[in-house]
Design a protein around this motif. Structure first.
Motif, short mmCIF file in Angstrom:
data_model
loop_
_atom_site.label_atom_id
_atom_site.label_comp_id
_atom_site.label_asym_id
_atom_site.label_seq_id
_atom_site.Cartn_x
_atom_site.Cartn_y
_atom_site.Cartn_z
N ASN A 140 -5.20 6.84 17.27
CA ASN A 140 -4.85 5.61 16.58
C ASN A 140 -4.76 5.77 15.06
OD1 ASN A 140 -4.87 4.20 19.05
ND2 ASN A 140 -7.10 3.97 18.92
N PRO A 141 -3.77 6.54 14.56
CA PRO A 141 -3.60 6.67 13.12
C PRO A 141 -3.37 5.30 12.47
CG PRO A 141 -2.26 8.28 14.29
CD PRO A 141 -2.78 7.34 15.33
N THR A 142 -4.08 5.06 11.38
CA THR A 142 -3.98 3.80 10.66
C THR A 142 -3.59 4.07 9.22
OG1 THR A 142 -5.70 2.81 12.05
CG2 THR A 142 -5.23 1.73 9.94
N ARG A 143 -2.56 3.39 8.76
CA ARG A 143 -2.11 3.55 7.38
C ARG A 143 -3.07 2.83 6.45
NH1 ARG A 143 1.47 0.64 4.02
NH2 ARG A 143 2.70 1.94 2.56
N LEU A 144 -3.45 3.47 5.35
CA LEU A 144 -4.32 2.82 4.39
C LEU A 144 -3.57 1.67 3.73
CD1 LEU A 144 -6.31 5.73 2.69
CD2 LEU A 144 -6.75 4.50 4.82
N PRO A 145 -4.29 0.69 3.17
CA PRO A 145 -3.65 -0.53 2.66
C PRO A 145 -2.76 -0.29 1.45
CG PRO A 145 -5.96 -0.46 2.06
CD PRO A 145 -5.75 0.66 3.03
N GLU A 146 -1.99 -1.35 1.10
CA GLU A 146 -1.06 -1.27 -0.01
C GLU A 146 -1.76 -1.04 -1.35
OE1 GLU A 146 2.15 -1.22 0.49
OE2 GLU A 146 1.92 -1.54 2.63
N THR A 147 -3.04 -1.31 -1.41
CA THR A 147 -3.80 -0.98 -2.62
C THR A 147 -3.70 0.50 -2.92
OG1 THR A 147 -5.39 -2.69 -1.99
CG2 THR A 147 -6.07 -1.17 -3.73
N ILE A 148 -3.67 1.31 -1.87
CA ILE A 148 -3.58 2.77 -1.99
C ILE A 148 -2.13 3.24 -1.94
CG2 ILE A 148 -4.23 4.97 -0.97
CD1 ILE A 148 -6.59 3.46 -2.14
N ASN A 149 -1.41 2.82 -0.92
CA ASN A 149 -0.05 3.31 -0.68
C ASN A 149 1.01 2.48 -1.39
OD1 ASN A 149 -0.60 5.57 1.08
ND2 ASN A 149 -1.19 4.08 2.65
N THR A 150 2.03 3.20 -1.90
CA THR A 150 3.14 2.55 -2.58
C THR A 150 4.44 3.10 -2.00
OG1 THR A 150 3.33 4.25 -4.30
CG2 THR A 150 1.76 2.44 -4.69
N ASP A 151 5.56 2.80 -2.66
CA ASP A 151 6.83 3.36 -2.22
C ASP A 151 7.08 4.73 -2.82
OD1 ASP A 151 7.25 2.61 -4.83
OD2 ASP A 151 9.05 1.40 -4.44
N LYS A 152 6.06 5.30 -3.50
CA LYS A 152 6.11 6.67 -3.99
C LYS A 152 5.06 7.48 -3.25
CE LYS A 152 7.97 5.57 -8.55
NZ LYS A 152 7.82 5.74 -10.02
N ASN A 153 5.01 8.78 -3.53
CA ASN A 153 4.11 9.67 -2.79
C ASN A 153 2.64 9.47 -3.14
OD1 ASN A 153 6.05 11.29 -1.27
ND2 ASN A 153 6.67 12.12 -3.26
N GLU A 154 1.82 9.46 -2.11
CA GLU A 154 0.37 9.59 -2.25
C GLU A 154 -0.03 10.82 -1.46
OE1 GLU A 154 1.41 5.89 -3.66
OE2 GLU A 154 1.62 6.36 -1.54
N TYR A 155 -0.80 11.71 -2.11
CA TYR A 155 -1.12 13.01 -1.52
C TYR A 155 -2.62 13.27 -1.50
CZ TYR A 155 3.76 14.53 -2.67
OH TYR A 155 5.11 14.66 -2.76
N GLU A 170 1.95 9.44 -8.23
CA GLU A 170 2.84 9.25 -9.37
C GLU A 170 2.96 7.76 -9.61
OE1 GLU A 170 7.57 9.92 -10.52
OE2 GLU A 170 6.70 11.01 -8.84
N ARG A 171 2.34 7.28 -10.71
CA ARG A 171 2.31 5.85 -10.97
C ARG A 171 2.61 5.54 -12.43
NH1 ARG A 171 -2.12 3.08 -6.92
NH2 ARG A 171 -1.31 4.12 -5.06
N ALA A 172 2.89 4.28 -12.70
CA ALA A 172 3.32 3.88 -14.04
C ALA A 172 2.23 4.13 -15.09
CB ALA A 172 3.70 2.39 -14.03
N ASP A 173 0.96 4.03 -14.70
CA ASP A 173 -0.12 4.21 -15.67
C ASP A 173 -0.63 5.65 -15.73
OD1 ASP A 173 -1.31 4.28 -13.18
OD2 ASP A 173 -3.08 3.14 -13.79
N ALA A 174 0.10 6.58 -15.09
CA ALA A 174 -0.33 7.99 -15.09
C ALA A 174 -0.24 8.58 -16.49
CB ALA A 174 0.52 8.79 -14.12
N LYS A 175 -1.15 9.51 -16.77
CA LYS A 175 -1.13 10.21 -18.05
C LYS A 175 -0.02 11.27 -18.10
CE LYS A 175 -6.08 9.47 -18.67
NZ LYS A 175 -6.19 8.55 -17.51
#
Length: 322
Positions: A140-155, A170-175
């Motif tokens: 039963n794989p469960t996707r983590l919530p939208e707080t974590i996942n976006t339309d870009k890569n999470e690794y 890769e997010r807008a507030d990244a350094k």
């Protein structure tokens, strides 16, 4: 899809033919050694590894050429013997990578391009997922919530004992282009992810962060820093008074002029694991025979991604010496 099914059939049949005693943990050695040997797949990339807190279950990723397909393999220690490698029960249909155990061993996190909900088409980006063991099987794989996942890569998820999850994004507030983020787990809910401080994240790329369960240190990859040896090196930062100290390069014992990535420390902190594309193949030889050529390109460090390991104590001592 038909090609993928045929590929998985080939992988499964070949892996079942493997010697079941290939997984060993040597007691004492001074330089990194290849941890997993898969002779039938000597020229296929292996990347990222996690080992259960009880040291009796292993998951790692098999990455086909040009990353055409990625799937998670597993082996379990039963009555003192490691079972033949097989495709994990939750994997084998879509791109799956970077498994990571929770410190209590009850959950396994991973990154995947599998579709959301009832969709059947793969996603374009990687999201973070989790499975829980039920009756001895990860289901039963469960996707983590939208707080974590976006339309870009999470690794590359890595989990602390308090449930805080660390990952690359890769997010807008990244350094920089990609940063290491953490999301605290409070009252059963993931909080808004926060980019780690300047001791870890810079204006370049940071990736593949392993967090110690007590959050006392973090090991991660970075590309483009001053003193880098190649296409991506591994660094360690220690947490002092809730501040990540300036990261320390892991040195030539670990890093090479190729990409070095996917760090992991066994839960008993006996071993350090990492993946590398380093190679011992030379630019010139004295007229190789076909037999010698075969040996050169199929044994040892031949430029494909391989999983290496080293006693963690040896790594820490090597940092102190440099």
């Amino acid at each position: 899809m038909k090609k993928i099914i045929l590929l998985l059939g080939f992988i499964s049949s070949s892996l079942l033919a493997q010697d079941q005693t290939k997984i060993t943990f040597k007691a004492n050695f001074d330089t990194p050694e290849i941890f997993i040997q898969l002779p039938e797949f000597s020229n296929i990339n292996m990347r990222d590894i996690t080992i259960s807190p009880t040291n009796d279950e292993i998951f790692f990723t098999l990455d086909t050429p040009k990353s055409a397909f990625r799937t998670i393999l597993t082996s379990k220690k039963v009555n003192g013997t490691w079972t033949a490698f097989a495709v994990a029960s939750f994997s084998g249909s879509y791109h799956d990578i970077e498994p990571a155990f929770s410190p209590d061993g009850t959950q396994l996190f991973f990154a995947s391009k599998r579709p959301k909900g009832t969709e059947k088409t793969s996603e374009n980006d990687y999201d973070l997922w989790v499975v829980t063991k039920e009756n001895g099987t990860w289901n039963n794989p469960t996707r983590l919530p939208e707080t974590i996942n976006t339309d870009k890569n999470e690794y590359y998820p890595s989990i602390a004992s308090n449930g805080t999850i660390y990952f690359t994004a890769e997010r807008a507030d990244a350094k920089g282009k990609e940063d290491i983020y953490k999301s605290e787990f409070k009252n059963g809910t993931y909080q808004t992810p926060v980019s780690l401080g300047a001791g870890v994240n810079t204006k370049t790329y940071e990736y593949n962060a392993y967090i110690s369960p007590d959050e006392s240190f973090i090991i991660f990859g970075s590309y483009g820093r001053k003193g880098s040896l190649g296409k991506g090196d591994l660094y360690i930062s220690f947490n002092k008074n809730n501040t990540w100290q300036e990261a320390v390069h892991l040195g030539k014992l670990i890093n090479s002029n190729q990409i070095d990535y996917c760090p992991f420390v066994s839960f008993d902190q006996k071993y350090f694991f990492f993946t590398s594309e380093k190679t011992t193949i030379q630019a010139t030889y004295n007229q190789l025979s076909i037999k010698q050529l075969k040996e050169v390109v199929t044994t040892g460090s031949n430029g494909t991604s391989k999983i290496y390991y080293l006693p963690f104590e040896k790594l820490l001592k090597s940092i102190q010496l440099e």
